[in-house]
Design a protein around this motif. Sequence first.
Motif, PDB file in Angstrom:
ATOM      1  N   ILE A 106     -29.330  17.964 -12.299  1.00 53.40           N
ATOM      2  CA  ILE A 106     -28.060  17.502 -11.751  1.00 53.40           C
ATOM      3  C   ILE A 106     -27.607  18.366 -10.572  1.00 53.40           C
ATOM      4  CG2 ILE A 106     -26.588  18.903 -13.247  1.00 53.40           C
ATOM      5  CD1 ILE A 106     -25.951  15.249 -12.189  1.00 53.40           C
ATOM      6  N   GLY A 107     -28.099  19.602 -10.487  1.00 54.04           N
ATOM      7  CA  GLY A 107     -27.709  20.488  -9.400  1.00 54.04           C
ATOM      8  C   GLY A 107     -28.570  20.377  -8.162  1.00 54.04           C
ATOM      9  N   SER A 108     -29.602  19.518  -8.181  1.00 50.43           N
ATOM     10  CA  SER A 108     -30.451  19.355  -7.004  1.00 50.43           C
ATOM     11  C   SER A 108     -29.703  18.611  -5.902  1.00 50.43           C
ATOM     12  CB  SER A 108     -31.735  18.603  -7.374  1.00 50.43           C
ATOM     13  OG  SER A 108     -32.527  19.366  -8.255  1.00 50.43           O
ATOM     14  N   SER A 109     -30.218  18.693  -4.693  1.00 51.55           N
ATOM     15  CA  SER A 109     -29.563  18.080  -3.534  1.00 51.55           C
ATOM     16  C   SER A 109     -29.899  16.601  -3.433  1.00 51.55           C
ATOM     17  CB  SER A 109     -30.011  18.781  -2.257  1.00 51.55           C
ATOM     18  OG  SER A 109     -31.389  18.500  -2.010  1.00 51.55           O
ATOM     19  N   PRO A 110     -29.079  15.834  -2.722  1.00 50.26           N
ATOM     20  CA  PRO A 110     -29.429  14.421  -2.479  1.00 50.26           C
ATOM     21  C   PRO A 110     -30.786  14.261  -1.821  1.00 50.26           C
ATOM     22  CG  PRO A 110     -27.142  14.821  -1.894  1.00 50.26           C
ATOM     23  CD  PRO A 110     -27.738  16.160  -2.195  1.00 50.26           C
ATOM     24  N   GLN A 111     -31.144  15.204  -0.916  1.00 45.60           N
ATOM     25  CA  GLN A 111     -32.428  15.106  -0.225  1.00 45.60           C
ATOM     26  C   GLN A 111     -33.595  15.224  -1.212  1.00 45.60           C
ATOM     27  OE1 GLN A 111     -29.826  17.001   0.835  1.00 45.60           O
ATOM     28  NE2 GLN A 111     -29.278  15.592   2.519  1.00 45.60           N
ATOM     29  N   GLU A 112     -33.437  16.080  -2.225  1.00 43.84           N
ATOM     30  CA  GLU A 112     -34.499  16.224  -3.233  1.00 43.84           C
ATOM     31  C   GLU A 112     -34.638  14.945  -4.056  1.00 43.84           C
ATOM     32  OE1 GLU A 112     -34.794  20.662  -4.814  1.00 43.84           O
ATOM     33  OE2 GLU A 112     -32.687  20.086  -4.546  1.00 43.84           O
ATOM     34  N   TYR A 113     -33.526  14.320  -4.383  1.00 46.91           N
ATOM     35  CA  TYR A 113     -33.585  13.059  -5.128  1.00 46.91           C
ATOM     36  C   TYR A 113     -34.189  11.938  -4.277  1.00 46.91           C
ATOM     37  CZ  TYR A 113     -31.474  14.264  -9.569  1.00 46.91           C
ATOM     38  OH  TYR A 113     -31.269  14.770 -10.824  1.00 46.91           O
ATOM     39  N   ILE A 114     -33.871  11.936  -2.995  1.00 44.67           N
ATOM     40  CA  ILE A 114     -34.464  10.933  -2.092  1.00 44.67           C
ATOM     41  C   ILE A 114     -35.971  11.130  -2.014  1.00 44.67           C
ATOM     42  CG2 ILE A 114     -34.563  10.158   0.306  1.00 44.67           C
ATOM     43  CD1 ILE A 114     -31.542  10.882   0.471  1.00 44.67           C
ATOM     44  N   ALA A 115     -36.401  12.399  -1.864  1.00 48.57           N
ATOM     45  CA  ALA A 115     -37.836  12.689  -1.766  1.00 48.57           C
ATOM     46  C   ALA A 115     -38.572  12.308  -3.044  1.00 48.57           C
ATOM     47  CB  ALA A 115     -38.041  14.170  -1.454  1.00 48.57           C
ATOM     48  N   ALA A 116     -37.895  12.448  -4.196  1.00 46.18           N
ATOM     49  CA  ALA A 116     -38.515  12.116  -5.486  1.00 46.18           C
ATOM     50  C   ALA A 116     -38.420  10.624  -5.813  1.00 46.18           C
ATOM     51  CB  ALA A 116     -37.850  12.927  -6.596  1.00 46.18           C
ATOM     52  N   GLU A 171     -22.525  10.761  -7.918  1.00 47.15           N
ATOM     53  CA  GLU A 171     -22.602  11.993  -7.151  1.00 47.15           C
ATOM     54  C   GLU A 171     -23.251  13.060  -8.023  1.00 47.15           C
ATOM     55  OE1 GLU A 171     -18.102  13.689  -7.973  1.00 47.15           O
ATOM     56  OE2 GLU A 171     -18.461  12.414  -6.226  1.00 47.15           O
ATOM     57  N   LEU A 172     -23.830  14.061  -7.377  1.00 45.57           N
ATOM     58  CA  LEU A 172     -24.557  15.107  -8.089  1.00 45.57           C
ATOM     59  C   LEU A 172     -23.688  16.361  -8.254  1.00 45.57           C
ATOM     60  CD1 LEU A 172     -27.927  14.684  -6.173  1.00 45.57           C
ATOM     61  CD2 LEU A 172     -27.475  13.962  -8.526  1.00 45.57           C
ATOM     62  N   GLY A 173     -24.128  17.258  -9.133  1.00 47.07           N
ATOM     63  CA  GLY A 173     -23.467  18.545  -9.257  1.00 47.07           C
ATOM     64  C   GLY A 173     -22.651  18.739 -10.514  1.00 47.07           C
ATOM     65  N   ASP A 174     -22.203  17.668 -11.150  1.00 40.97           N
ATOM     66  CA  ASP A 174     -21.336  17.792 -12.330  1.00 40.97           C
ATOM     67  C   ASP A 174     -21.741  16.734 -13.343  1.00 40.97           C
ATOM     68  OD1 ASP A 174     -19.351  18.104 -14.173  1.00 40.97           O
ATOM     69  OD2 ASP A 174     -17.684  17.689 -12.812  1.00 40.97           O
ATOM     70  N   TRP A 175     -21.951  17.151 -14.595  1.00 35.33           N
ATOM     71  CA  TRP A 175     -22.355  16.216 -15.641  1.00 35.33           C
ATOM     72  C   TRP A 175     -21.251  15.220 -15.982  1.00 35.33           C
ATOM     73  CZ3 TRP A 175     -27.176  15.583 -16.333  1.00 35.33           C
ATOM     74  CH2 TRP A 175     -28.074  16.655 -16.273  1.00 35.33           C
ATOM     75  N   GLY A 176     -19.994  15.607 -15.820  1.00 33.02           N
ATOM     76  CA  GLY A 176     -18.899  14.711 -16.170  1.00 33.02           C
ATOM     77  C   GLY A 176     -18.726  14.609 -17.678  1.00 33.02           C
ATOM     78  N   GLY A 177     -17.794  13.733 -18.086  1.00 31.74           N
ATOM     79  CA  GLY A 177     -17.502  13.562 -19.500  1.00 31.74           C
ATOM     80  C   GLY A 177     -17.915  12.196 -20.011  1.00 31.74           C
ATOM     81  N   ASP A 178     -17.712  11.971 -21.290  1.00 29.06           N
ATOM     82  CA  ASP A 178     -18.025  10.680 -21.885  1.00 29.06           C
ATOM     83  C   ASP A 178     -17.089   9.593 -21.344  1.00 29.06           C
ATOM     84  OD1 ASP A 178     -20.015  11.786 -23.437  1.00 29.06           O
ATOM     85  OD2 ASP A 178     -18.710  12.121 -25.172  1.00 29.06           O
ATOM     86  N   ALA A 213     -25.999   3.269 -20.397  1.00 25.36           N
ATOM     87  CA  ALA A 213     -26.060   2.154 -21.335  1.00 25.36           C
ATOM     88  C   ALA A 213     -24.896   2.176 -22.311  1.00 25.36           C
ATOM     89  CB  ALA A 213     -27.379   2.193 -22.104  1.00 25.36           C
ATOM     90  N   ASN A 214     -24.375   3.380 -22.575  1.00 19.86           N
ATOM     91  CA  ASN A 214     -23.251   3.568 -23.499  1.00 19.86           C
ATOM     92  C   ASN A 214     -22.339   4.656 -22.945  1.00 19.86           C
ATOM     93  OD1 ASN A 214     -24.302   1.852 -25.887  1.00 19.86           O
ATOM     94  ND2 ASN A 214     -26.007   3.252 -25.472  1.00 19.86           N
ATOM     95  N   GLY A 215     -21.152   4.761 -23.513  1.00 15.54           N
ATOM     96  CA  GLY A 215     -20.191   5.697 -22.968  1.00 15.54           C
ATOM     97  C   GLY A 215     -20.375   7.139 -23.387  1.00 15.54           C
ATOM     98  N   VAL A 216     -20.974   7.366 -24.559  1.00 11.64           N
ATOM     99  CA  VAL A 216     -21.005   8.699 -25.159  1.00 11.64           C
ATOM    100  C   VAL A 216     -22.396   9.320 -25.026  1.00 11.64           C
ATOM    101  CG1 VAL A 216     -20.653  10.007 -27.294  1.00 11.64           C
ATOM    102  CG2 VAL A 216     -19.163   8.065 -26.752  1.00 11.64           C
ATOM    103  N   ASP A 217     -22.430  10.574 -24.640  1.00 13.40           N
ATOM    104  CA  ASP A 217     -23.688  11.304 -24.478  1.00 13.40           C
ATOM    105  C   ASP A 217     -24.489  11.269 -25.782  1.00 13.40           C
ATOM    106  OD1 ASP A 217     -25.638  12.850 -23.374  1.00 13.40           O
ATOM    107  OD2 ASP A 217     -24.518  14.730 -23.453  1.00 13.40           O
ATOM    108  N   GLY A 218     -25.788  10.988 -25.661  1.00 10.45           N
ATOM    109  CA  GLY A 218     -26.661  10.949 -26.825  1.00 10.45           C
ATOM    110  C   GLY A 218     -26.823   9.575 -27.433  1.00 10.45           C
TER     111      GLY A 218
END
Length: 421
Positions: free
Chosen positions: A182-192, A224-231, A239-244
């Motif tokens: 989640i902490g990678s840059s947008p450019q890394e995600y584009i390259a992958a 957006e990248l950088g923060d996992w956020g909440g449920d 697919a669902n609201g809650v992690d896991g």
Amino acid sequence: MKKLSLIMAGVAAVFGLSSCDDDKEPVYTPPTADTEFILNEPALANELITLTEESTIELTCSQPDYGFSAITQYSAEVSLDENFTDFRSLACTGTGTTARMSFKGKDIAMALCELHGWKSKDDYENPGPEKIYFRAIAELNGIEGSRCVSNVVSYNNVQSYYAVLEAGRIYVVGDLGLSWAIGSSPQEYIAARQVLNETAPGSNIFVGVVPFHSGVNTFRFYVELGDWGGDNALPSIGANGVDGECTTVNVSSEPLMTTAVYGKGSWQTQADFEGGDVTLMFDKKQMTLTIIGGAAEITVSEYVYMVGNNGGWAEPNAANEAVYDPWRLEDSSASGIYTGTFDLTDLEADDLYCRFYKELAGWGAAQWSSDASGANVEVTPGVALPTYEGEGCFQLNGAKGKVVEVILDTNANSVIFNVVE
């Protein structure tokens, strides 16, 4: 006695003049190069004007003399050059039928970005306060040759901002490729290749071909990248609201559609998945994800709706979607040009009355109508007519029993009706 006679003669003359005036019909006078149409110097021309999405700029002008009192449609053009070698058109807020014109700061900022040639944030350079030029346009709806262009005025200290509408992207985050980075840059995600790109600015449909490993792939989307956020909340979509809480999807060459929600619950491929490229299409409006095994070519169509007596004047809302499905104009190439061919055999009236709505969201001003003030405008087949935000109808006489092609250009804000047969 002489005095009385003179008074009576004067009264007779007044009545005679009044009678002659009553007999006269208003006559349209086409504008010429000598027709007076004055755009007034702005009172705040030398003040610092900072454009924002909520701000406005005002201009006032005279009314051209068309030979009679007419509902005039006003707009303006803006340029960085006093000679208007390059310019952009601006629509007034409201009906656009008053000589006191107001323009949205956002629309001006977008026009200035285009004039500077800025197409992305990488191109943008803040020019500071700059001098920009305006000229007013006046015309009568449906009357060819009625267009008048005013003199040029300027606002001398306008601070704009970056206002280019760009296609967005979302990121595919999971145990594939970058593996929950989640902490990678947008450019890394584009390259992958772990991104879905919006098909067009504002379409809210995102498409991408993503490499998956064999076996179970667990993934969800991030705006957006950088923060996992909440449920149950952005920046994550899953697919669902809650992690896991995961939902298994069986990926194959057959398209599979599944629902999406804001939150951290993920999708998972089946245990015996062979791996390889997977095509993902996420519709943010409908909150659905379509999954296709392999690199598939997806054509995404956008629609607008022709609303009028063709659909029995049913309200253009979600409840009447089935009514208006046959009356959709389609754009399958993100060009902004929508087309449709319609059989009007069952039209109840002899004439077609219609306007065009972007969405089935109820009555109100259509995004593309014949007239901002609500007046109907007769159509000449094959001739492009301007469109306005409003409730006026395009009127195609003798349409009953005909097959009609409609071409709506939302870039130029014009529409053409062609009688095919």
